[in-house]
Design an enzyme around this catalytic site. Sequence first.
Site, PDB file in Angstrom:
ATOM      1  N   LEU A  60       0.878  -1.164   0.000  1.00 51.22           N
ATOM      2  CA  LEU A  60       0.000   0.000   0.000  1.00 51.22           C
ATOM      3  C   LEU A  60       0.916   1.215   0.000  1.00 51.22           C
ATOM      4  CD1 LEU A  60      -2.754  -0.945   2.627  1.00 51.22           C
ATOM      5  CD2 LEU A  60      -3.069  -0.716   0.157  1.00 51.22           C
ATOM      6  N   ASP A  61       0.633   2.199  -0.851  1.00 46.73           N
ATOM      7  CA  ASP A  61       1.545   3.332  -0.927  1.00 46.73           C
ATOM      8  C   ASP A  61       1.458   4.204   0.322  1.00 46.73           C
ATOM      9  OD1 ASP A  61      -0.560   5.224  -1.242  1.00 46.73           O
ATOM     10  OD2 ASP A  61      -0.638   4.830  -3.385  1.00 46.73           O
ATOM     11  N   LEU A  62       2.318   5.220   0.368  1.00 45.59           N
ATOM     12  CA  LEU A  62       2.479   6.049   1.561  1.00 45.59           C
ATOM     13  C   LEU A  62       1.163   6.579   2.115  1.00 45.59           C
ATOM     14  CD1 LEU A  62       4.446   7.627   3.498  1.00 45.59           C
ATOM     15  CD2 LEU A  62       4.372   9.472   1.797  1.00 45.59           C
TER      16      LEU A  62
END
Length: 312
Positions: free
Chosen positions: A109-111
Amino acid sequence: MTTETEQTERIAKRMARAGLCSRREAERWIEAGRVAVNGRTLESAAVNVTPNDQITVDGKELPAIERPRLWRYHKPAGLVTSHRDEKGRETVFEKLPEELPRVISVGRLDLNSEGLLLLTNDGELARKLELPATGWKRKYRVRVHGHPKDADMQKLAKGLTIDGIKYGSIDGTIDSTKGANSWLTLSFREGKNREVRKVMEHLGYQVTRLIRVSYGPLQLGDLPAGAVDEVKSKILRDQMGVAKFEEDEAEPPVKGQRPPRGIRSKGRPAASRQTTGGRKASPAPSGKTARSTGPSSKRPTLRARPARSNKS
């Protein structure tokens, strides 16, 4: 085929199964000269090993293979899904409880994304769950700036090609619209890097919040942000085809289920665990005597209680 031949496997796969890294990372470590087998530094990942081979990484012996385990983790926004970040940002793995073994993530999951992230101690299990062939849907709740139309959802369903990259079919529904924002539910089986953000921006909508709510049969549910919850071994076996390990026998039985034969509950005397056909023996009604279901020397007779007098 001999037993020894059956037990051989590629060195990268062996390292991944130990939960040390992914297969690709293992191959890079080998190319960097960090891995040795029986004292000989490897130059290529095209090597098979057996359980009797001594494998070292950076001079340290490879950890023993433990039974595959899987955890649900509610990732908060603002954490990077990697073990190290070149920009010095906080990572998911720095925030995990200390009692957890070394784990790797199933996908990323991105930032700025949040929600369900699966963690495992087994690199092969992670690889299996990530493969599109597994067919598991990933479902997201998405807040966008703007008011998408049904026509936009139809475009997602047909698939899009953006900058030469083809994105597969995405099932989308418009859940609600309030003010300048809308909430959507999007689900798909194969996830590419920042896929939801890219396809929505391509349609003209900026994503302002992105929450993964499920990954296959595993749900985020009411798991609090930052919390970790281990998936039961029974689910690993039934839903993911993970082989049964002997350690599973020590797990407490599911509520309403009999414990495995030969395993007794702690803290309860043997005499209080009498069963008849898998059910607890019930005391006989008042005024009657319970029938014996076995030799009296082994199963004590349950005696009826004396009837109470109605006199004051």
